[in-house]
Design an enzyme around this catalytic site. Structure first.
Site, PDB file in Angstrom:
ATOM      1  N   LYS A   1     -10.590  98.865  74.201  1.00 52.06           N
ATOM      2  CA  LYS A   1     -10.175  98.174  75.415  1.00 52.06           C
ATOM      3  C   LYS A   1      -9.847  99.112  76.561  1.00 52.06           C
ATOM      4  O   LYS A   1     -10.012  98.756  77.724  1.00 52.06           O
ATOM      5  CB  LYS A   1      -8.992  97.249  75.118  1.00 52.06           C
ATOM      6  CG  LYS A   1      -9.380  96.083  74.225  1.00 52.06           C
ATOM      7  CD  LYS A   1      -8.329  94.998  74.211  1.00 52.06           C
ATOM      8  CE  LYS A   1      -8.822  93.789  73.427  1.00 52.06           C
ATOM      9  NZ  LYS A   1      -7.840  92.692  73.401  1.00 52.06           N
TER      10      LYS A   1
ATOM     11  N   LYS B   1     -19.576  89.825  68.300  1.00 51.77           N
ATOM     12  CA  LYS B   1     -18.760  88.753  67.742  1.00 51.77           C
ATOM     13  C   LYS B   1     -18.668  87.591  68.728  1.00 51.77           C
ATOM     14  O   LYS B   1     -18.729  87.778  69.940  1.00 51.77           O
ATOM     15  CB  LYS B   1     -17.346  89.261  67.447  1.00 51.77           C
ATOM     16  CG  LYS B   1     -17.222  90.182  66.271  1.00 51.77           C
ATOM     17  CD  LYS B   1     -15.775  90.317  65.805  1.00 51.77           C
ATOM     18  CE  LYS B   1     -14.839  90.742  66.898  1.00 51.77           C
ATOM     19  NZ  LYS B   1     -13.442  90.908  66.394  1.00 51.77           N
TER      20      LYS B   1
ATOM     21  N   LYS C   1     -14.128  84.165  73.104  1.00 48.81           N
ATOM     22  CA  LYS C   1     -13.817  83.245  74.193  1.00 48.81           C
ATOM     23  C   LYS C   1     -14.008  83.893  75.563  1.00 48.81           C
ATOM     24  O   LYS C   1     -14.233  83.222  76.562  1.00 48.81           O
ATOM     25  CB  LYS C   1     -12.387  82.745  74.051  1.00 48.81           C
ATOM     26  CG  LYS C   1     -12.062  81.568  74.952  1.00 48.81           C
ATOM     27  CD  LYS C   1     -10.732  80.962  74.596  1.00 48.81           C
ATOM     28  CE  LYS C   1     -10.786  80.352  73.220  1.00 48.81           C
ATOM     29  NZ  LYS C   1      -9.539  79.679  72.845  1.00 48.81           N
TER      30      LYS C   1
END
Length: 368
Positions: free
Chosen positions: A154, A234, A237
């Site tokens: 991240k 993956k 959302k």
């Protein structure tokens, strides 16, 4: 000389507030009224958490929540936390975050989490998580955190991540150790974070005396659900492509559209080969998981079907499984007060377990 009435009243109100407030910072040696014992019955306790990102998607459901439902029937003590402290490592709209917390609670209940069998609670409402995280952070080196996957992945996306993102795994360790958890359900991408919790349990115990068990991993047997538009990634959302992700509240029409547009390849036969045919294999994984059959049975049912027709079979399995969940979420959302009261009860139960452990930690560290 007598104090003014207003000053007297202020002191009275402050005194009453102190009497009614939870005595979170009292040490074990100075507390007469002990809270309930924190040792899990049978010596086993499961802890896991999920971020309040709104309604879960199929990857969340099959990769974590479905397993949570099974674990609450297998272990004598189970805690599931909506980890809103973790969620603010990324910018959040406060009103949306409040709604997401309630939506996640509704989703977990609809999927089968039973608040009588498992303690379901909101992480930020148990302040002991944050304090233990600080104490454990003082036992952790910067190089140890720098090589963990959460930070490496991240921080690259953001060029430079926040301090909260950097210390995120320490808070995860605090979440686990605060309840003397013995087992933690994890996916492969979280194993290194659990290893940090194990290391911190050992470090604390070696320095201050045995207190924390070293939590063990409960590896999920469910295969990872991939994006419907990019089967190398993956399901997420945050994917900008709305066709990539199926949420558990999607309508039958939306589910049918997304699966119909799922990426496959130029071979019409249905086979399971994740390396060379990731798109088709992802559909087989979904079919097997949602129909509760083996991958081999899913491939057998697809025999003689091309991928276009097979997508209809997958769609039927997904819709049949998600329809009662979607309807239950809608019912629960209509009574927000009930959801908030349920979370408050879970939070109180969690605090009753957390407070004595933190008192013991504070005493051993030397705060009192």
């Amino acid at each position: 000389m007598a104090l003014p009435v207003r000053t007297n009243l202020r002191h009275v109100f402050r005194f009453i507030h102190q009497l009614n407030s939870p005595k979170r910072y009292m040490c074990a040696a100075s507390t007469e009224n002990k809270l309930p014992a924190t040792e899990p019955p049978g010596g086993e306790r499961v802890f896991s958490g999920i971020q309040p990102t709104g309604v879960p998607h199929l990857g969340n459901y099959l990769g974590a929540i479905e397993n949570w439902v099974s674990l609450q029937n297998q272990y004598p003590s189970v805690l599931y936390s909506i980890v809103d402290l973790h969620s603010i490592t990324q910018s959040q709209d406060p009103a949306q975050l409040r709604n997401n917390i309630v939506d996640m609670a509704a989703s977990l209940l609809a999927c089968g989490i039973d608040p009588e069998r498992a303690i379901l609670f909101q992480q930020s409402q148990v302040s002991e998580h944050a304090e233990l995280s600080w104490i454990l952070g003082c036992l952790t080196s910067m190089p140890r955190l720098r090589h963990l996957p959460q930070w490496k992945m991240k921080s690259k996306q953001k060029n430079e991540g926040s301090v909260g993102l950097y210390t995120y795994p320490v808070l995860q360790a605090a979440d686990i150790l605060l309840y003397k958890s013995t087992h933690v359900p994890v996916g492969e991408d979280q194993v290194q974070h659990l290893e940090l919790a194990q290391d911190l349990a050992r470090i604390f115990n070696n320095r201050y005396g045995d207190l924390f068990p070293e939590p063990r991993a409960l590896m999920s047997s469910t295969r990872k659900v991939k994006s419907l538009r990019d089967p190398s990634a993956k399901m997420s959302k945050s994917d900008p492509n709305a066709m990539a992700t199926v949420t558990i509240t999607d309508s039958p029409d939306d589910i049918a559209l997304k699966i119909r547009r799922a990426v496959t390849d130029f071979t019409s036969e249905v086979t399971f080969d994740p390396e060379t045919r990731p798109g088709v294999s992802n559909l087989v994984t979904l079919h097997a998981a949602m129909a509760t059959i083996s991958v081999e049975d899913a491939v057998s049912q697809a025999k003689g079907l091309d991928t276009g027709v097979y997508k209809k079979l997958v769609t039927e399995a997904v819709i049949q499984r998600l329809t009662p969940i979607r309807e239950e979420i809608e019912r629960l959302r209509a009574d927000r007060t009930h959801l908030e009261e349920m979370l408050a009860r879970g939070t109180q139960r969690a605090r009753e377990l957390a407070a004595p452990v933190l008192r013991e930690v504070r005493q051993r560290v030397g705060f009192c």
